[in-house]
Design a protein around this motif. Structure first.
Motif, PDB file in Angstrom:
ATOM      1  N   GLN A  35       0.815  -1.228   0.000  1.00 35.33           N
ATOM      2  CA  GLN A  35       0.000   0.000   0.000  1.00 35.33           C
ATOM      3  C   GLN A  35       0.848   1.278   0.000  1.00 35.33           C
ATOM      4  OE1 GLN A  35      -3.049  -0.635  -0.537  1.00 35.33           O
ATOM      5  NE2 GLN A  35      -3.176  -2.736   0.125  1.00 35.33           N
ATOM      6  N   VAL A  36       2.103   1.176  -0.399  1.00 40.45           N
ATOM      7  CA  VAL A  36       2.974   2.353  -0.463  1.00 40.45           C
ATOM      8  C   VAL A  36       2.788   3.055  -1.808  1.00 40.45           C
ATOM      9  CG1 VAL A  36       5.409   3.084  -0.651  1.00 40.45           C
ATOM     10  CG2 VAL A  36       4.712   1.509   1.151  1.00 40.45           C
ATOM     11  N   SER A  37       2.665   4.373  -1.784  1.00 39.64           N
ATOM     12  CA  SER A  37       2.555   5.140  -3.020  1.00 39.64           C
ATOM     13  C   SER A  37       3.854   5.012  -3.818  1.00 39.64           C
ATOM     14  CB  SER A  37       2.290   6.616  -2.709  1.00 39.64           C
ATOM     15  OG  SER A  37       2.479   7.405  -3.871  1.00 39.64           O
ATOM     16  N   GLU A  38       3.732   4.900  -5.136  1.00 42.29           N
ATOM     17  CA  GLU A  38       4.917   4.794  -5.986  1.00 42.29           C
ATOM     18  C   GLU A  38       5.382   6.160  -6.480  1.00 42.29           C
ATOM     19  OE1 GLU A  38       4.082   1.888  -9.010  1.00 42.29           O
ATOM     20  OE2 GLU A  38       4.210   0.238  -7.586  1.00 42.29           O
ATOM     21  N   ASN A  39       4.862   7.231  -5.888  1.00 43.73           N
ATOM     22  CA  ASN A  39       5.222   8.583  -6.303  1.00 43.73           C
ATOM     23  C   ASN A  39       6.232   9.223  -5.354  1.00 43.73           C
ATOM     24  OD1 ASN A  39       3.453   8.539  -8.534  1.00 43.73           O
ATOM     25  ND2 ASN A  39       1.732   8.972  -7.179  1.00 43.73           N
ATOM     26  N   LEU A  40       7.252   8.478  -4.993  1.00 45.26           N
ATOM     27  CA  LEU A  40       8.317   9.000  -4.132  1.00 45.26           C
ATOM     28  C   LEU A  40       9.042  10.129  -4.871  1.00 45.26           C
ATOM     29  CD1 LEU A  40       9.924   8.359  -1.433  1.00 45.26           C
ATOM     30  CD2 LEU A  40      11.443   6.991  -2.858  1.00 45.26           C
ATOM     31  N   ALA A  41       9.282  11.232  -4.179  1.00 48.90           N
ATOM     32  CA  ALA A  41      10.000  12.354  -4.798  1.00 48.90           C
ATOM     33  C   ALA A  41      11.436  11.931  -5.093  1.00 48.90           C
ATOM     34  CB  ALA A  41       9.982  13.557  -3.862  1.00 48.90           C
ATOM     35  N   ILE A  42      11.850  12.092  -6.342  1.00 52.26           N
ATOM     36  CA  ILE A  42      13.170  11.592  -6.730  1.00 52.26           C
ATOM     37  C   ILE A  42      14.291  12.503  -6.220  1.00 52.26           C
ATOM     38  CG2 ILE A  42      13.202  12.706  -9.012  1.00 52.26           C
ATOM     39  CD1 ILE A  42      14.491   9.982 -10.008  1.00 52.26           C
ATOM     40  N   GLY A  43      14.034  13.813  -6.111  1.00 57.54           N
ATOM     41  CA  GLY A  43      15.040  14.728  -5.567  1.00 57.54           C
ATOM     42  C   GLY A  43      16.381  14.598  -6.266  1.00 57.54           C
ATOM     43  N   ASP A  44      17.441  14.412  -5.475  1.00 63.98           N
ATOM     44  CA  ASP A  44      18.788  14.301  -6.031  1.00 63.98           C
ATOM     45  C   ASP A  44      19.209  12.849  -6.259  1.00 63.98           C
ATOM     46  OD1 ASP A  44      19.152  17.065  -5.980  1.00 63.98           O
ATOM     47  OD2 ASP A  44      19.816  17.024  -3.890  1.00 63.98           O
ATOM     48  N   MET A  45      18.280  11.915  -6.079  1.00 69.54           N
ATOM     49  CA  MET A  45      18.642  10.506  -6.231  1.00 69.54           C
ATOM     50  C   MET A  45      18.808  10.127  -7.704  1.00 69.54           C
ATOM     51  SD  MET A  45      16.236   8.539  -3.428  1.00 69.54           S
ATOM     52  CE  MET A  45      14.698   9.339  -3.856  1.00 69.54           C
ATOM     53  N   ASP A  46      19.743   9.205  -7.967  1.00 67.42           N
ATOM     54  CA  ASP A  46      19.821   8.655  -9.315  1.00 67.42           C
ATOM     55  C   ASP A  46      18.816   7.503  -9.431  1.00 67.42           C
ATOM     56  OD1 ASP A  46      20.980   6.325  -8.198  1.00 67.42           O
ATOM     57  OD2 ASP A  46      23.016   6.970  -8.661  1.00 67.42           O
ATOM     58  N   ARG A  47      18.756   6.887 -10.607  1.00 64.09           N
ATOM     59  CA  ARG A  47      17.744   5.845 -10.847  1.00 64.09           C
ATOM     60  C   ARG A  47      17.848   4.709  -9.840  1.00 64.09           C
ATOM     61  NH1 ARG A  47      19.710   6.353 -16.407  1.00 64.09           N
ATOM     62  NH2 ARG A  47      20.999   4.545 -15.928  1.00 64.09           N
ATOM     63  N   LYS A  48      19.071   4.242  -9.591  1.00 63.84           N
ATOM     64  CA  LYS A  48      19.245   3.097  -8.693  1.00 63.84           C
ATOM     65  C   LYS A  48      18.857   3.464  -7.262  1.00 63.84           C
ATOM     66  CE  LYS A  48      22.721   0.414 -11.186  1.00 63.84           C
ATOM     67  NZ  LYS A  48      23.970  -0.358 -11.043  1.00 63.84           N
ATOM     68  N   GLN A  49      19.286   4.644  -6.819  1.00 67.81           N
ATOM     69  CA  GLN A  49      18.920   5.081  -5.464  1.00 67.81           C
ATOM     70  C   GLN A  49      17.407   5.201  -5.326  1.00 67.81           C
ATOM     71  OE1 GLN A  49      21.257   8.685  -5.567  1.00 67.81           O
ATOM     72  NE2 GLN A  49      22.819   7.842  -4.194  1.00 67.81           N
ATOM     73  N   TYR A  50      16.763   5.698  -6.377  1.00 68.10           N
ATOM     74  CA  TYR A  50      15.313   5.898  -6.357  1.00 68.10           C
ATOM     75  C   TYR A  50      14.560   4.573  -6.224  1.00 68.10           C
ATOM     76  CZ  TYR A  50      10.644   7.229  -7.997  1.00 68.10           C
ATOM     77  OH  TYR A  50       9.292   7.405  -8.109  1.00 68.10           O
ATOM     78  N   VAL A  51      14.885   3.595  -7.087  1.00 65.79           N
ATOM     79  CA  VAL A  51      14.139   2.324  -7.026  1.00 65.79           C
ATOM     80  C   VAL A  51      14.478   1.545  -5.754  1.00 65.79           C
ATOM     81  CG1 VAL A  51      13.700   1.990  -9.476  1.00 65.79           C
ATOM     82  CG2 VAL A  51      15.807   1.104  -8.508  1.00 65.79           C
ATOM     83  N   GLU A  52      15.717   1.680  -5.280  1.00 65.03           N
ATOM     84  CA  GLU A  52      16.063   0.993  -4.032  1.00 65.03           C
ATOM     85  C   GLU A  52      15.332   1.632  -2.849  1.00 65.03           C
ATOM     86  OE1 GLU A  52      20.202   0.058  -3.308  1.00 65.03           O
ATOM     87  OE2 GLU A  52      20.576  -0.187  -5.464  1.00 65.03           O
ATOM     88  N   ALA A  53      15.194   2.952  -2.859  1.00 61.25           N
ATOM     89  CA  ALA A  53      14.459   3.638  -1.792  1.00 61.25           C
ATOM     90  C   ALA A  53      12.988   3.220  -1.805  1.00 61.25           C
ATOM     91  CB  ALA A  53      14.582   5.146  -1.953  1.00 61.25           C
ATOM     92  N   LEU A  54      12.423   3.104  -3.000  1.00 57.25           N
ATOM     93  CA  LEU A  54      11.022   2.710  -3.115  1.00 57.25           C
ATOM     94  C   LEU A  54      10.833   1.248  -2.711  1.00 57.25           C
ATOM     95  CD1 LEU A  54       8.497   4.206  -3.792  1.00 57.25           C
ATOM     96  CD2 LEU A  54       8.911   3.793  -6.209  1.00 57.25           C
ATOM     97  N   ALA A  55      11.755   0.395  -3.130  1.00 58.87           N
ATOM     98  CA  ALA A  55      11.694  -1.018  -2.739  1.00 58.87           C
ATOM     99  C   ALA A  55      11.813  -1.151  -1.221  1.00 58.87           C
ATOM    100  CB  ALA A  55      12.795  -1.807  -3.436  1.00 58.87           C
TER     101      ALA A  55
END
Length: 200
Positions: A35-55
């Motif tokens: 039930q976590v939203s997939e609209n995490l703010a990407i900010g200064d993260m690169d692609r890998k940091q972003y998907v790992e943060a969401l995971a």
């Protein structure tokens, strides 16, 4: 070949594709949506940091209620020229995504989180996918099928979206949604699964 898991396993995803891939390892597991939203703010993260943060977020959301289990969460994004292509919001957006991906090479990044004993280990896998030139009749027919609506980048490589693909460089299963070979290696390395018998 079957693995045995040291603890109960939960897949924090409702994706039938991830369910099928995790099932290849042979141990039983439960499915609980995060039930976590997939609209995490990407900010200064690169692609890998972003998907790992969401995971990690997806994994922790379930682990907070099931902290004695092994919880596995995952997220996949499609990106081209620095732009992220999430799941399309409607048919028109799906068509636009596919037109932009047509005749181009994009990156599919899948992040995975593994929770055990109060901590989440994350990793990610990147795969390059090249689309052939797509005509609008093909795009329209595919979007009309409804298949792209729940998929990052508006296509599924394991469904009719395979017809778009000219070349793939990397892990096919990561594009489907779960890099199962690397996940199995991580689980083994953490002592969480073993072949043919319970972990001691």
């Amino acid at each position: 070949m079957k693995f045995m898991a040291a603890k109960p396993v939960i897949l924090a995803s409702g994706s039938p594709r991830r369910k099928e891939l995790l099932g290849l390892l042979g141990f039983p597991f439960e499915i609980i949506l995060s039930q976590v939203s997939e609209n995490l703010a990407i900010g200064d993260m690169d692609r890998k940091q972003y998907v790992e943060a969401l995971a990690k977020e997806k994994t922790m959301a379930v682990a907070q209620l099931h902290d004695s289990a092994i919880v596995i969460g995952s997220d996949t994004i499609v990106s081209l020229d620095g732009r992220i292509y999430p799941k399309p919001e409607d048919a028109e957006e799906a068509k636009r995504f596919l037109q932009e991906l047509s005749n181009n090479t994009h990156t599919v990044t899948t992040g995975v989180g593994i929770y055990v004993n109060g901590e989440v280990v994350t990793f990610s896998v990147e795969t390059k996918v090249t689309f052939r030139k797509l005509d609008m009749a093909l795009i329209d027919a595919y979007v009309a099928s409804g298949d792209p609506m729940d998929k990052a980048g508006a296509y599924g490589i394991q469904t009719a979206g395979a017809l778009f693909v000219d070349k793939i460089e990397g892990d096919y299963h990561a594009v489907v949604g779960l890099p199962i070979a690397k996940l199995a290696a991580y689980l083994q390395g953490l002592g969480l699964i073993s072949i043919g018998g319970p972990v001691h």
